[in-house]
Design a protein around this motif. Structure first.
Motif, PDB file in Angstrom:
ATOM      1  N   GLU A  61       0.849  -1.185   0.000  1.00  0.00           N
ATOM      2  CA  GLU A  61       0.000   0.000   0.000  1.00  0.00           C
ATOM      3  C   GLU A  61       0.891   1.243   0.000  1.00  0.00           C
ATOM      4  O   GLU A  61       1.908   1.290   0.678  1.00  0.00           O
ATOM      5  N   MET A  63       1.226   5.409   0.404  1.00  0.00           N
ATOM      6  CA  MET A  63       0.589   6.563   1.045  1.00  0.00           C
ATOM      7  C   MET A  63       1.500   7.770   0.976  1.00  0.00           C
ATOM      8  O   MET A  63       2.722   7.644   1.119  1.00  0.00           O
ATOM      9  N   ASN A  64       0.893   8.952   0.789  1.00  0.00           N
ATOM     10  CA  ASN A  64       1.634  10.199   0.947  1.00  0.00           C
ATOM     11  C   ASN A  64       1.598  10.581   2.433  1.00  0.00           C
ATOM     12  O   ASN A  64       1.029   9.863   3.253  1.00  0.00           O
ATOM     13  N   TRP A  65       2.185  11.728   2.799  1.00  0.00           N
ATOM     14  CA  TRP A  65       2.246  12.077   4.211  1.00  0.00           C
ATOM     15  C   TRP A  65       0.853  12.258   4.823  1.00  0.00           C
ATOM     16  O   TRP A  65       0.588  11.748   5.916  1.00  0.00           O
ATOM     17  N   ALA A  66      -0.047  12.961   4.155  1.00  0.00           N
ATOM     18  CA  ALA A  66      -1.386  13.196   4.717  1.00  0.00           C
ATOM     19  C   ALA A  66      -2.116  11.864   4.936  1.00  0.00           C
ATOM     20  O   ALA A  66      -2.741  11.659   5.989  1.00  0.00           O
ATOM     21  N   GLU A  67      -2.037  10.970   3.977  1.00  0.00           N
ATOM     22  CA  GLU A  67      -2.675   9.657   4.110  1.00  0.00           C
ATOM     23  C   GLU A  67      -2.034   8.839   5.223  1.00  0.00           C
ATOM     24  O   GLU A  67      -2.725   8.170   6.000  1.00  0.00           O
ATOM     25  N   TYR A  68      -0.716   8.912   5.308  1.00  0.00           N
ATOM     26  CA  TYR A  68      -0.003   8.155   6.334  1.00  0.00           C
ATOM     27  C   TYR A  68      -0.323   8.683   7.732  1.00  0.00           C
ATOM     28  O   TYR A  68      -0.537   7.905   8.666  1.00  0.00           O
ATOM     29  N   GLU A  70      -3.047  10.121   8.680  1.00  0.00           N
ATOM     30  CA  GLU A  70      -4.412   9.656   8.987  1.00  0.00           C
ATOM     31  C   GLU A  70      -4.392   8.180   9.389  1.00  0.00           C
ATOM     32  O   GLU A  70      -5.034   7.778  10.370  1.00  0.00           O
ATOM     33  N   PHE A  71      -3.656   7.380   8.643  1.00  0.00           N
ATOM     34  CA  PHE A  71      -3.504   5.954   8.966  1.00  0.00           C
ATOM     35  C   PHE A  71      -2.902   5.779  10.365  1.00  0.00           C
ATOM     36  O   PHE A  71      -3.407   4.991  11.177  1.00  0.00           O
TER      37      PHE A  71
END
Length: 153
Positions: A61, A63-68, A70-71
């Protein structure tokens, strides 16, 4: 040895990687407190090239920083996590960190070996992390047996 023990002995990008793990542990512990949010990851973001960051997880998977962030927030709120240091190796462009990671979410707990490969930009910020995972099979009855298999002779 703990991350803190090793952190006292290293410099350079290896130090940044160990600080990353130490900050992650602290924030996962703090995530159970009211008000924990994506913004709570700012101490970690200080080590990251947030505009170009990519994290590739053990299941490929991306992810960029914003997605990471959030994760991480969703995971940290519900998980207990700790790690034991195994080894760290630094090359001119990469740092390889090997950990034994222990986590628990509800009744599920796991112990895995990980290697995370950290890539840096020219400003010594983490721009990419690739995570590789080693774990025991959860249910060996579902895995085909290769006992008695013969190779090409």
């Amino acid at each position: 040895m703990t991350i803190a023990d090793i952190l006292a002995t290293v410099t350079g990008r290896s130090r940044t990687v160990l600080k990353y793990s130490q900050i992650t542990k602290r924030l996962v512990d703090n995530a159970k407190q009211p008000g924990f949010s994506v913004e709570s990851w700012m101490p970690l973001a200080e080590l990251i090239a947030v505009d170009e960051f990519v994290r590739i997880g053990p299941f490929k998977e991306v992810m960029n920083w914003a997605e990471y962030a959030e994760f991480l927030t969703n995971w940290a709120i519900s998980a207990d996590w700790d790690c034991s240091f195994q080894r760290i190796t630094e090359t001119p462009d990469l740092v390889f960190l090997e950990l034994e990671e222990r986590s628990r979410i509800g009744d599920f707990s796991s112990v895995v070996n990980t290697i995370s490969v950290y890539e840096f930009d020219a400003d010594d910020k983490v721009r990419r992390i690739a995570v590789y995972l080693q774990m025991e099979l959860p249910n060996t009855r579902t895995v085909p047996s290769f006992d008695g298999a013969r190779g090409t002779e």
